[in-house]
Structure formats: structure tokens, C-alpha cells
Write a protein that holds these residues in place. Structure first.
Motif, mmCIF file in Angstrom:
data_model
loop_
_atom_site.group_PDB
_atom_site.id
_atom_site.type_symbol
_atom_site.label_atom_id
_atom_site.label_comp_id
_atom_site.label_asym_id
_atom_site.label_seq_id
_atom_site.Cartn_x
_atom_site.Cartn_y
_atom_site.Cartn_z
ATOM 1 N N SER A 57 -16.339 10.117 -11.969
ATOM 2 C CA SER A 57 -16.504 8.694 -11.644
ATOM 3 C C SER A 57 -16.873 8.551 -10.169
ATOM 4 N N LYS A 58 -17.060 7.334 -9.740
ATOM 5 C CA LYS A 58 -17.311 7.022 -8.325
ATOM 6 C C LYS A 58 -16.171 6.192 -7.752
ATOM 7 N N ALA A 59 -15.088 6.075 -8.513
ATOM 8 C CA ALA A 59 -13.964 5.223 -8.104
ATOM 9 C C ALA A 59 -13.186 5.839 -6.949
ATOM 10 N N SER A 60 -13.075 5.096 -5.868
ATOM 11 C CA SER A 60 -12.302 5.543 -4.715
ATOM 12 C C SER A 60 -11.724 4.319 -4.024
ATOM 13 N N GLY A 61 -10.825 4.568 -3.097
ATOM 14 C CA GLY A 61 -10.227 3.441 -2.387
ATOM 15 C C GLY A 61 -9.036 3.857 -1.566
ATOM 16 N N SER A 62 -8.144 2.909 -1.340
ATOM 17 C CA SER A 62 -6.944 3.195 -0.554
ATOM 18 C C SER A 62 -5.756 2.428 -1.110
ATOM 19 N N VAL A 63 -4.582 2.967 -0.825
ATOM 20 C CA VAL A 63 -3.321 2.359 -1.256
ATOM 21 C C VAL A 63 -2.390 2.318 -0.059
ATOM 22 N N VAL A 64 -1.671 1.211 0.088
ATOM 23 C CA VAL A 64 -0.670 1.087 1.143
ATOM 24 C C VAL A 64 0.663 0.724 0.500
ATOM 25 N N PHE A 65 1.695 1.502 0.848
ATOM 26 C CA PHE A 65 3.078 1.172 0.512
ATOM 27 C C PHE A 65 3.729 0.764 1.821
ATOM 28 N N LYS A 66 4.391 -0.386 1.835
ATOM 29 C CA LYS A 66 5.086 -0.846 3.043
ATOM 30 C C LYS A 66 6.476 -1.303 2.639
ATOM 31 N N PHE A 74 3.214 -3.052 -2.394
ATOM 32 C CA PHE A 74 2.170 -2.120 -2.797
ATOM 33 C C PHE A 74 0.846 -2.864 -2.834
ATOM 34 N N THR A 75 -0.181 -2.303 -2.182
ATOM 35 C CA THR A 75 -1.528 -2.882 -2.224
ATOM 36 C C THR A 75 -2.523 -1.765 -2.451
ATOM 37 N N ALA A 76 -3.361 -1.912 -3.480
ATOM 38 C CA ALA A 76 -4.431 -0.952 -3.758
ATOM 39 C C ALA A 76 -5.759 -1.689 -3.712
ATOM 40 N N VAL A 77 -6.736 -1.099 -3.027
ATOM 41 C CA VAL A 77 -8.087 -1.635 -2.937
ATOM 42 C C VAL A 77 -9.021 -0.526 -3.422
ATOM 43 N N ILE A 78 -9.759 -0.802 -4.507
ATOM 44 C CA ILE A 78 -10.553 0.233 -5.149
ATOM 45 C C ILE A 78 -11.984 -0.261 -5.343
ATOM 46 N N TRP A 118 5.391 -3.879 -16.694
ATOM 47 C CA TRP A 118 6.350 -3.963 -15.588
ATOM 48 C C TRP A 118 7.249 -5.179 -15.766
ATOM 49 N N GLY A 119 8.561 -4.949 -15.719
ATOM 50 C CA GLY A 119 9.542 -6.026 -15.797
ATOM 51 C C GLY A 119 9.940 -6.438 -17.199
ATOM 52 N N ALA A 120 9.337 -5.846 -18.234
ATOM 53 C CA ALA A 120 9.641 -6.229 -19.621
ATOM 54 C C ALA A 120 11.071 -5.855 -19.992
ATOM 55 N N ALA A 121 11.727 -6.730 -20.725
ATOM 56 C CA ALA A 121 13.108 -6.496 -21.162
ATOM 57 C C ALA A 121 13.218 -5.276 -22.064
ATOM 58 N N GLU A 122 12.139 -4.969 -22.800
ATOM 59 C CA GLU A 122 12.149 -3.822 -23.707
ATOM 60 C C GLU A 122 12.105 -2.495 -22.959
ATOM 61 N N MET A 144 1.651 -5.850 -5.461
ATOM 62 C CA MET A 144 2.954 -6.188 -6.052
ATOM 63 C C MET A 144 4.052 -5.812 -5.070
ATOM 64 N N SER A 145 5.234 -6.381 -5.254
ATOM 65 C CA SER A 145 6.408 -6.068 -4.444
ATOM 66 C C SER A 145 7.580 -5.807 -5.367
ATOM 67 N N THR A 146 8.435 -4.848 -4.983
ATOM 68 C CA THR A 146 9.594 -4.529 -5.799
ATOM 69 C C THR A 146 10.707 -3.903 -4.960
#
Length: 193
Positions: A57-66, A74-78, A118-122, A144-146
Motif C-alpha cells: 500500500s501507500k498508507a503512511s502517517g503519524s500517531v501521537v499518544f499524549k 490518541f491522534t492518528a493522521v494517515i 470500543w466501550g461496548a458493554a459486551e 480519542m481519549s481514554t
């Protein structure tokens, strides 16, 4: 966290006479100075990683955890994606060495739950981040934040360090086990401190 600081000054004076038989005098003065309370702010943790293309693929980007005050943002830019929805997950190992991204293992699931939304009771994996849209130019962002994650805290049920981010070609259906039938792994980044 607040700490009270106290400064103590100790001054010792000794007076010695030059003649034999004279008394030695010693004086100690202790001065206590109180300083106002100082608030110590915990350090913010931040981790940035690059996403590399996988599976031709050509998919690339960056992720930041703060992390701040026990919450991880969490922020991902792709870029380089096909237009439409794509799944993104945290996988078990920070090993992006294989051409297909499978060296990262399965989804990060330290609590042995079923795969889900994410967050489902099941139930859901701690790595089940979800889906995000890519626009007509192939660009997408997800945030997202958690409080269920931490950065380098050492808790095996929360610590994202040593894991990997995987972007998938398709959409997570949130029901297929064990990974949501999201298709090929098209971008990978190890979460390494």
C-alpha cells in the motif's frame, strides 16, 4: 501534589581565648524560614510514531499518544488511503518487520475480552480503537481519549508501550472474531519509547 519546603540556617560561632585556662564559648543560632507551598505538576508523557506502508500500500502517517492527569489522548493522521472507512487497532507486538504487518500479532487484548466496539458493554479489546473515514484525497484522522491506557507505566493491562498501531484496508464490523474482518494490514508503527 503539594510539598512544603523549609530552609534551615545553622550558624555556629566559637570564641576561643588565646590564654591557657580560659573558657571556650560556643553559640549556635538556628533560623527557620518557612516558604509557601509549591505545587509540583506531574510531567506530561508524549510519544510520537511514524506509520509505514505495508501489504504493497501507500498508507503512511503519524500517531501521537499524549498522557496527562491519567488520560491518554490518541491522534492518528494517515494519508495514501483508498477513499472510505478504515479500521485502526493496537496490536500485541511493536514489530513491523514483516511485509504484511502480521509480525505485530493479534489485537492487544490484556483482559481476554471478545473483539468488539470500543466501550461496548459486551466487551472489547484494549486495542479495538475503531474505524475512521478517508476522504477523496486518501487522508484520514482519528482522535480519542481514554483512562484505560498509559504510556510507560508498566501496568500490563494499560501500558501501550511495546505494542503497534495497525491500519487496515477495510472496515471493522465489530462482531467477527477475533479481529472484526477488517482486511489487510496496510500501515504499521511500533509504539516504542
Amino acid at each position: 501534589m503539594k510539598y512544603r519546603f523549609m530552609t534551615i540556617t545553622l550558624l555556629s560561632l566559637a570564641t576561643l581565648a588565646s590564654c591557657k585556662g580560659d573558657k571556650k564559648e560556643s553559640h549556635e543560632v538556628i533560623e527557620v524560614v518557612e516558604v509557601e507551598e509549591v505545587e509540583v505538576i506531574p510531567e506530561m508523557q508524549k510519544l510520537t510514531l511514524k506509520l509505514e506502508p505495508k501489504s504493497d500500500s501507500k498508507a503512511s502517517g503519524s500517531v501521537v499518544f499524549k498522557e496527562e492527569d491519567g488520560v491518554v489522548k490518541f491522534t492518528a493522521v494517515i494519508g495514501g488511503l483508498d477513499e472510505g472507512m478504515h479500521a485502526i487497532h493496537i496490536h500485541d507486538k511493536a514489530d513491523c518487520s514483516s511485509a504484511d504487518g502480521k509480525s505485530t500479532g493479534g489485537h492487544w487484548n490484556p483482559t481476554n475480552e471478545q473483539h468488539g466496539k470500543w466501550g461496548a458493554a459486551e466487551g472489547y479489546h484494549k486495542g479495538d480503537i475503531g474505524n475512521f473515514p478517508a476522504d477523496e484525497n486518501g487522508n484520514g484522522t482519528i482522535t480519542m481519549s481514554t483512562d484505560q491506557w498509559c504510556i510507560g507505566c508498566g501496568d500490563p493491562k494499560k501500558d501501550v508501550v511495546g505494542k503497534a498501531i495497525i491500519v487496515h484496508q477495510g472496515t471493522d464490523d465489530f462482531t467477527s472474531q477475533p479481529s472484526g474482518a477488517a482486511g489487510a494490514r496496510i500501515s504499521c508503527g511500533g509504539i516504542i519509547k
